[in-house]
Motif scaffolding. Structure first.
Motif, PDB file in Angstrom:
ATOM      1  N   VAL A 279       0.813  -1.216   0.000  1.00 14.26           N
ATOM      2  CA  VAL A 279       0.000   0.000   0.000  1.00 14.26           C
ATOM      3  C   VAL A 279       0.844   1.262   0.000  1.00 14.26           C
ATOM      4  O   VAL A 279       0.433   2.280  -0.558  1.00 14.26           O
ATOM      5  CB  VAL A 279      -1.017   0.010   1.154  1.00 14.26           C
ATOM      6  CG1 VAL A 279      -2.026  -1.110   0.988  1.00 14.26           C
ATOM      7  CG2 VAL A 279      -0.339  -0.065   2.495  1.00 14.26           C
ATOM      8  N   GLN A 280       2.026   1.224   0.616  1.00 16.52           N
ATOM      9  CA  GLN A 280       2.873   2.419   0.608  1.00 16.52           C
ATOM     10  C   GLN A 280       3.303   2.758  -0.815  1.00 16.52           C
ATOM     11  O   GLN A 280       3.361   3.934  -1.182  1.00 16.52           O
ATOM     12  CB  GLN A 280       4.100   2.230   1.511  1.00 16.52           C
ATOM     13  CG  GLN A 280       3.706   2.266   2.970  1.00 16.52           C
ATOM     14  CD  GLN A 280       4.385   1.164   3.753  1.00 16.52           C
ATOM     15  OE1 GLN A 280       4.755   0.142   3.202  1.00 16.52           O
ATOM     16  NE2 GLN A 280       4.514   1.360   5.052  1.00 16.52           N
ATOM     17  N   ARG A 281       3.572   1.751  -1.598  1.00 15.81           N
ATOM     18  CA  ARG A 281       3.944   1.986  -2.992  1.00 15.81           C
ATOM     19  C   ARG A 281       2.770   2.596  -3.767  1.00 15.81           C
ATOM     20  O   ARG A 281       2.942   3.526  -4.561  1.00 15.81           O
ATOM     21  CB  ARG A 281       4.387   0.679  -3.647  1.00 15.81           C
ATOM     22  CG  ARG A 281       5.073   0.925  -4.989  1.00 15.81           C
ATOM     23  CD  ARG A 281       5.611  -0.346  -5.586  1.00 15.81           C
ATOM     24  NE  ARG A 281       4.630  -0.750  -6.586  1.00 15.81           N
ATOM     25  CZ  ARG A 281       4.383  -1.995  -6.948  1.00 15.81           C
ATOM     26  NH1 ARG A 281       5.034  -2.976  -6.401  1.00 15.81           N
ATOM     27  NH2 ARG A 281       3.498  -2.265  -7.856  1.00 15.81           N
ATOM     28  N   LEU A 282       1.566   2.087  -3.527  1.00 18.09           N
ATOM     29  CA  LEU A 282       0.381   2.648  -4.179  1.00 18.09           C
ATOM     30  C   LEU A 282       0.181   4.105  -3.776  1.00 18.09           C
ATOM     31  O   LEU A 282      -0.076   4.964  -4.623  1.00 18.09           O
ATOM     32  CB  LEU A 282      -0.869   1.841  -3.826  1.00 18.09           C
ATOM     33  CG  LEU A 282      -1.147   0.579  -4.611  1.00 18.09           C
ATOM     34  CD1 LEU A 282      -2.425  -0.086  -4.111  1.00 18.09           C
ATOM     35  CD2 LEU A 282      -1.230   0.844  -6.098  1.00 18.09           C
ATOM     36  N   ARG A 283       0.261   4.368  -2.465  1.00 18.07           N
ATOM     37  CA  ARG A 283       0.073   5.747  -1.995  1.00 18.07           C
ATOM     38  C   ARG A 283       1.105   6.683  -2.613  1.00 18.07           C
ATOM     39  O   ARG A 283       0.785   7.796  -3.025  1.00 18.07           O
ATOM     40  CB  ARG A 283       0.134   5.810  -0.472  1.00 18.07           C
ATOM     41  CG  ARG A 283      -1.107   5.306   0.207  1.00 18.07           C
ATOM     42  CD  ARG A 283      -1.190   5.742   1.651  1.00 18.07           C
ATOM     43  NE  ARG A 283       0.043   5.561   2.401  1.00 18.07           N
ATOM     44  CZ  ARG A 283       0.284   4.555   3.243  1.00 18.07           C
ATOM     45  NH1 ARG A 283      -0.633   3.629   3.444  1.00 18.07           N
ATOM     46  NH2 ARG A 283       1.427   4.488   3.889  1.00 18.07           N
ATOM     47  N   TYR A 284       2.344   6.241  -2.690  1.00 16.86           N
ATOM     48  CA  TYR A 284       3.406   7.058  -3.265  1.00 16.86           C
ATOM     49  C   TYR A 284       3.130   7.333  -4.736  1.00 16.86           C
ATOM     50  O   TYR A 284       3.355   8.439  -5.227  1.00 16.86           O
ATOM     51  CB  TYR A 284       4.757   6.354  -3.096  1.00 16.86           C
ATOM     52  CG  TYR A 284       5.933   7.183  -3.539  1.00 16.86           C
ATOM     53  CD1 TYR A 284       6.456   8.165  -2.714  1.00 16.86           C
ATOM     54  CD2 TYR A 284       6.518   6.980  -4.790  1.00 16.86           C
ATOM     55  CE1 TYR A 284       7.544   8.929  -3.115  1.00 16.86           C
ATOM     56  CE2 TYR A 284       7.600   7.743  -5.201  1.00 16.86           C
ATOM     57  CZ  TYR A 284       8.108   8.718  -4.368  1.00 16.86           C
ATOM     58  OH  TYR A 284       9.170   9.478  -4.772  1.00 16.86           O
ATOM     59  N   GLU A 285       2.606   6.345  -5.425  1.00 21.13           N
ATOM     60  CA  GLU A 285       2.283   6.514  -6.844  1.00 21.13           C
ATOM     61  C   GLU A 285       1.127   7.497  -7.019  1.00 21.13           C
ATOM     62  O   GLU A 285       1.101   8.274  -7.975  1.00 21.13           O
ATOM     63  CB  GLU A 285       1.906   5.152  -7.435  1.00 21.13           C
ATOM     64  CG  GLU A 285       1.681   5.166  -8.915  1.00 21.13           C
ATOM     65  CD  GLU A 285       1.364   3.774  -9.440  1.00 21.13           C
ATOM     66  OE1 GLU A 285       0.330   3.638 -10.117  1.00 21.13           O
ATOM     67  OE2 GLU A 285       2.133   2.834  -9.173  1.00 21.13           O
ATOM     68  N   ILE A 286       0.184   7.468  -6.096  1.00 22.28           N
ATOM     69  CA  ILE A 286      -0.972   8.367  -6.155  1.00 22.28           C
ATOM     70  C   ILE A 286      -0.536   9.799  -5.857  1.00 22.28           C
ATOM     71  O   ILE A 286      -0.883  10.734  -6.568  1.00 22.28           O
ATOM     72  CB  ILE A 286      -2.060   7.914  -5.163  1.00 22.28           C
ATOM     73  CG1 ILE A 286      -2.625   6.568  -5.606  1.00 22.28           C
ATOM     74  CG2 ILE A 286      -3.160   8.967  -5.025  1.00 22.28           C
ATOM     75  CD1 ILE A 286      -3.355   5.811  -4.512  1.00 22.28           C
TER      76      ILE A 286
ATOM     77  N   ARG B  71       2.916  11.640  -3.695  1.00 23.54           N
ATOM     78  CA  ARG B  71       4.120  11.512  -2.866  1.00 23.54           C
ATOM     79  C   ARG B  71       3.976  12.176  -1.509  1.00 23.54           C
ATOM     80  O   ARG B  71       4.723  11.886  -0.590  1.00 23.54           O
ATOM     81  CB  ARG B  71       5.324  12.090  -3.598  1.00 23.54           C
ATOM     82  CG  ARG B  71       5.678  11.297  -4.813  1.00 23.54           C
ATOM     83  CD  ARG B  71       6.818  11.909  -5.572  1.00 23.54           C
ATOM     84  NE  ARG B  71       7.087  11.065  -6.727  1.00 23.54           N
ATOM     85  CZ  ARG B  71       7.699  11.455  -7.800  1.00 23.54           C
ATOM     86  NH1 ARG B  71       8.140  12.689  -7.888  1.00 23.54           N
ATOM     87  NH2 ARG B  71       7.893  10.632  -8.799  1.00 23.54           N
ATOM     88  N   ARG B  72       3.016  13.087  -1.386  1.00 29.28           N
ATOM     89  CA  ARG B  72       2.807  13.786  -0.108  1.00 29.28           C
ATOM     90  C   ARG B  72       1.695  13.174   0.730  1.00 29.28           C
ATOM     91  O   ARG B  72       1.307  13.727   1.746  1.00 29.28           O
ATOM     92  CB  ARG B  72       2.520  15.255  -0.370  1.00 29.28           C
ATOM     93  CG  ARG B  72       3.748  15.985  -0.922  1.00 29.28           C
ATOM     94  CD  ARG B  72       3.386  17.347  -1.389  1.00 29.28           C
ATOM     95  NE  ARG B  72       2.631  17.128  -2.637  1.00 29.28           N
ATOM     96  CZ  ARG B  72       2.126  18.068  -3.386  1.00 29.28           C
ATOM     97  NH1 ARG B  72       2.245  19.302  -3.035  1.00 29.28           N
ATOM     98  NH2 ARG B  72       1.483  17.782  -4.499  1.00 29.28           N
ATOM     99  N   TRP B  73       1.171  12.044   0.300  1.00 30.81           N
ATOM    100  CA  TRP B  73       0.092  11.396   1.046  1.00 30.81           C
ATOM    101  C   TRP B  73       0.678  10.283   1.900  1.00 30.81           C
ATOM    102  O   TRP B  73       1.344   9.379   1.413  1.00 30.81           O
ATOM    103  CB  TRP B  73      -0.965  10.836   0.084  1.00 30.81           C
ATOM    104  CG  TRP B  73      -2.109  10.168   0.773  1.00 30.81           C
ATOM    105  CD1 TRP B  73      -2.700  10.529   1.952  1.00 30.81           C
ATOM    106  CD2 TRP B  73      -2.830   9.022   0.313  1.00 30.81           C
ATOM    107  NE1 TRP B  73      -3.726   9.693   2.258  1.00 30.81           N
ATOM    108  CE2 TRP B  73      -3.831   8.750   1.261  1.00 30.81           C
ATOM    109  CE3 TRP B  73      -2.727   8.212  -0.806  1.00 30.81           C
ATOM    110  CZ2 TRP B  73      -4.722   7.697   1.125  1.00 30.81           C
ATOM    111  CZ3 TRP B  73      -3.611   7.165  -0.935  1.00 30.81           C
ATOM    112  CH2 TRP B  73      -4.595   6.913   0.012  1.00 30.81           C
ATOM    113  N   TYR B  74       0.400  10.363   3.206  1.00 30.75           N
ATOM    114  CA  TYR B  74       0.949   9.390   4.156  1.00 30.75           C
ATOM    115  C   TYR B  74      -0.086   8.392   4.657  1.00 30.75           C
ATOM    116  O   TYR B  74       0.172   7.672   5.604  1.00 30.75           O
ATOM    117  CB  TYR B  74       1.603  10.128   5.328  1.00 30.75           C
ATOM    118  CG  TYR B  74       2.747  10.980   4.856  1.00 30.75           C
ATOM    119  CD1 TYR B  74       3.965  10.402   4.507  1.00 30.75           C
ATOM    120  CD2 TYR B  74       2.603  12.348   4.701  1.00 30.75           C
ATOM    121  CE1 TYR B  74       5.021  11.164   4.033  1.00 30.75           C
ATOM    122  CE2 TYR B  74       3.653  13.126   4.231  1.00 30.75           C
ATOM    123  CZ  TYR B  74       4.849  12.530   3.904  1.00 30.75           C
ATOM    124  OH  TYR B  74       5.886  13.292   3.432  1.00 30.75           O
ATOM    125  N   GLY B  75      -1.253   8.373   4.039  1.00 27.90           N
ATOM    126  CA  GLY B  75      -2.260   7.379   4.376  1.00 27.90           C
ATOM    127  C   GLY B  75      -3.435   7.888   5.177  1.00 27.90           C
ATOM    128  O   GLY B  75      -4.351   7.122   5.486  1.00 27.90           O
TER     129      GLY B  75
END
Length: 160
Positions: free
Chosen positions: A109-116, A118-122
């Motif tokens: 999920v961290q990889r997905l969030r980073y792809e969406i 880069r400033r989103w931490y979940g």
């Protein structure tokens, strides 16, 4: 005649019964969603079954989708694939099962969030507003429905 009767019955079904299929959200899904945006506003909202504020926002999306039927609104559940039945239940229960929906389908999920973003931490809920001119704004936390309504009113006439 049968075709006309089937169409009439389909139109009479409540949106809850017209549930869209929840698609698997994988690497590249956000790019696929935003690629089709061609000169139309788009909202992509991330949520989870474990996020009480997300339920309030799902209610807001239900109301806005009724007022703005042409709105391109995409819901993405950040829950693990094993929670699929619960995600579907919540979508039906909140009356948003008719909206385009996706669910995280990989464990990274961290990889997905980073792809969406880069400033989103979940943090959830997290919504992205794509304007027709290419501007993108992100909001973490429950959004202000009056601000969203004002943003949408620029593009769509409301139907109450």
């Amino acid at each position: 005649m049968r075709r006309r009767l089937a169409l009439v019955l389909l139109l009479l079904l409540p949106p809850v019964l017209l549930a869209a299929e929840v698609r698997p959200f994988v690497s590249g899904s956000m790019a696929a969603i935003t690629a089709r945006q061609a000169d139309e506003p788009l909202i992509v909202s991330f949520w989870s079954i474990d996020c009480p504020p997300c339920y309030k926002e799902l209610d807001l999306w239900r109301a806005l989708s009724r007022r703005y039927p042409a709105l391109d609104l995409v819901l993405v559940s950040t829950d693990a694939p094993a929670a699929g039945a619960e995600v579907n239940r919540v979508l039906r229960q909140r009356g948003v099962a008719h909206l385009e929906s996706w669910q995280f389908a990989i464990s990274e999920v961290q990889r997905l969030r980073y792809e969406i973003d880069r400033r989103w931490y979940g943090e959830l809920p997290r919504s992205y507003f794509f304007s027709p001119d290419g501007d993108v704004s992100a909001v973490s936390g429950v959004i202000d429905d009056e601000q969203v309504d004002a943003w949408l009113a620029q593009y769509y006439p409301a139907t109450d």
